[in-house]
Design an enzyme around this catalytic site. Structure first.
Site, PDB file in Angstrom:
ATOM      1  N   ASN A 162       0.867  -1.179   0.000  1.00  0.00           N
ATOM      2  CA  ASN A 162       0.000   0.000   0.000  1.00  0.00           C
ATOM      3  C   ASN A 162       0.908   1.234   0.000  1.00  0.00           C
ATOM      4  OD1 ASN A 162      -1.788   2.055   0.504  1.00  0.00           O
ATOM      5  ND2 ASN A 162      -2.377   1.352   2.553  1.00  0.00           N
ATOM      6  N   LYS A 186       0.118   4.265  -0.236  1.00  0.00           N
ATOM      7  CA  LYS A 186      -0.512   5.458   0.368  1.00  0.00           C
ATOM      8  C   LYS A 186      -0.270   6.685  -0.523  1.00  0.00           C
ATOM      9  CE  LYS A 186      -0.062   3.172   4.792  1.00  0.00           C
ATOM     10  NZ  LYS A 186       0.052   3.252   6.252  1.00  0.00           N
ATOM     11  N   HIS A 189      -9.341   1.083   5.279  1.00  0.00           N
ATOM     12  CA  HIS A 189      -8.044   1.294   5.921  1.00  0.00           C
ATOM     13  C   HIS A 189      -8.213   2.250   7.106  1.00  0.00           C
ATOM     14  CE1 HIS A 189      -3.909   2.442   6.645  1.00  0.00           C
ATOM     15  NE2 HIS A 189      -3.572   1.336   6.011  1.00  0.00           N
ATOM     16  N   GLU A 208      -6.600   4.664   8.062  1.00  0.00           N
ATOM     17  CA  GLU A 208      -6.418   6.094   7.732  1.00  0.00           C
ATOM     18  C   GLU A 208      -7.681   6.668   7.084  1.00  0.00           C
ATOM     19  OE1 GLU A 208      -2.756   5.455   5.647  1.00  0.00           O
ATOM     20  OE2 GLU A 208      -1.816   4.905   7.546  1.00  0.00           O
ATOM     21  N   GLU A 212      -4.830  -4.897  10.731  1.00  0.00           N
ATOM     22  CA  GLU A 212      -3.809  -3.863  10.899  1.00  0.00           C
ATOM     23  C   GLU A 212      -4.041  -3.136  12.224  1.00  0.00           C
ATOM     24  OE1 GLU A 212      -2.105  -2.722   6.750  1.00  0.00           O
ATOM     25  OE2 GLU A 212      -3.691  -1.326   7.279  1.00  0.00           O
ATOM     26  N   GLY A 249       2.974   2.398  10.766  1.00  0.00           N
ATOM     27  CA  GLY A 249       3.901   3.510  10.585  1.00  0.00           C
ATOM     28  C   GLY A 249       4.640   3.901  11.856  1.00  0.00           C
ATOM     29  N   SER A 278       3.994  -2.039  10.322  1.00  0.00           N
ATOM     30  CA  SER A 278       5.446  -2.089  10.521  1.00  0.00           C
ATOM     31  C   SER A 278       6.050  -3.451  10.171  1.00  0.00           C
ATOM     32  CB  SER A 278       5.814  -1.690  11.953  1.00  0.00           C
ATOM     33  OG  SER A 278       5.427  -0.341  12.191  1.00  0.00           O
TER      34      SER A 278
END
Ligand code: 13P
Length: 253
Positions: free
Chosen positions: A9, A11, A97, A99, A169, A175, A215
């Site tokens: 991904n 992003k 996701h 985000e 996730e 991240g 990560s």
């Protein structure tokens, strides 16, 4: 029995020149990637058509998001429908996701509509779920993820979701450099599988691929992917470097 899938991904990263460069490196590396592993990359939407047209057969292309609208086309400015993605050679769409949940207010009802749009257009949905740090620290992570999964997938039949991929996730691992341990990933994946078994039956649960994301790096991928209920990974930062992403694809082989 379940094929491993490693998905990158990207992003909101890589300008045009950088994106072409990374894509070219991955295409070159693809001949040496293990035959047992499926590979997908999800670049910024602008690059999807070009990548879908020119990627090697090994590398498939996915969108990072898709419209929740079921219409194939219409007056919905800014939206890209599942049917349009499909027509451009895109195979997968990431939905839900964290985000998108955090910055765009998406919830599992809306995400369920995105899954429905994918099902209708025969695009493979990669449904993301995962708990926040606060939810884990208050020991509610299993309950939170079970609720996410059962809400987003409610109203579907097992047959409609036969292509579904789930990505676990944990938000605190995205991240942050702080990965879930292989044991934490395994116990959550096993619980997600038990949940979908209750919802859609044993055959579905045995077949559905559950990816880990957060990560994931060349140094920890083999251990995480080695767990029985982990069927690959959804990779963020490490997917932006051809060497790292290629190493993760080959982890354990
Ligand atoms: P990182 O690998 O950068 O933690 O991101 C994971 C992710 O969000 C993939 O969708």
């Amino acid at each position: 029995m379940r094929r491993r899938l490693v998905a990158g991904n990207w992003k909101m990263n890589k300008n045009y020149r950088e994106a072409m460069d990374l894509f070219e490196k991955l295409n070159e590396a693809s001949a040496a990637m293990p035959a047992e592993v499926d590979v997908m990359i999800a670049p910024p939407a602008l690059y999807l058509t070009g990548f879908a047209k020119t990627s090697t057969r090994k590398i498939e292309v996915g969108a990072q998001d898709v419209s929740h609208r079921e219409e194939e086309e219409g007056a919905f400015t800014g939206e890209v429908s599942a049917a349009i993605l499909k027509s451009a050679g895109v195979r997968y769409a990431i939905v839900g996701h964290s985000e998108r949940r955090q910055y765009h207010g998406e919830n599992d009802e809306l995400i369920g509509k995105k899954i429905q749009a994918c099902v209708k257009a025969e695009l493979t949905p990669v449904y993301c779920c995962g708990e926040s740090l606060e939810e884990r620290e208050s020991d509610r992570h299993f309950e939170v993820v079970r609720k996410q999964v059962s809400t987003a997938l409610s109203g579907f039949s097992a047959e409609e979701l036969s292509a579904l991929i789930i990505a676990y996730e944990p938000v605190w691992a995205i991240g942050t450099g702080k990965t879930a341990s292989a044991e934490q990933a395994q116990e959550m994946h096993a619980d997600i599988r038990a949940n979908v078994k209750e919802l859609f039956g044993a055959e579905f649960a045995e077949k559905v691929r559950i990816l880990y994301g957060g990560s994931c790096k060349p140094g920890n991928a083999a251990e995480i992917f080695g767990k029985p209920d982990v069927d690959g990974g959804l990779i963020g930062g490490a997917a932006l470097k051809a060497e790292d992403f290629t190493a993760i694809i080959g982890a354990g082989f």
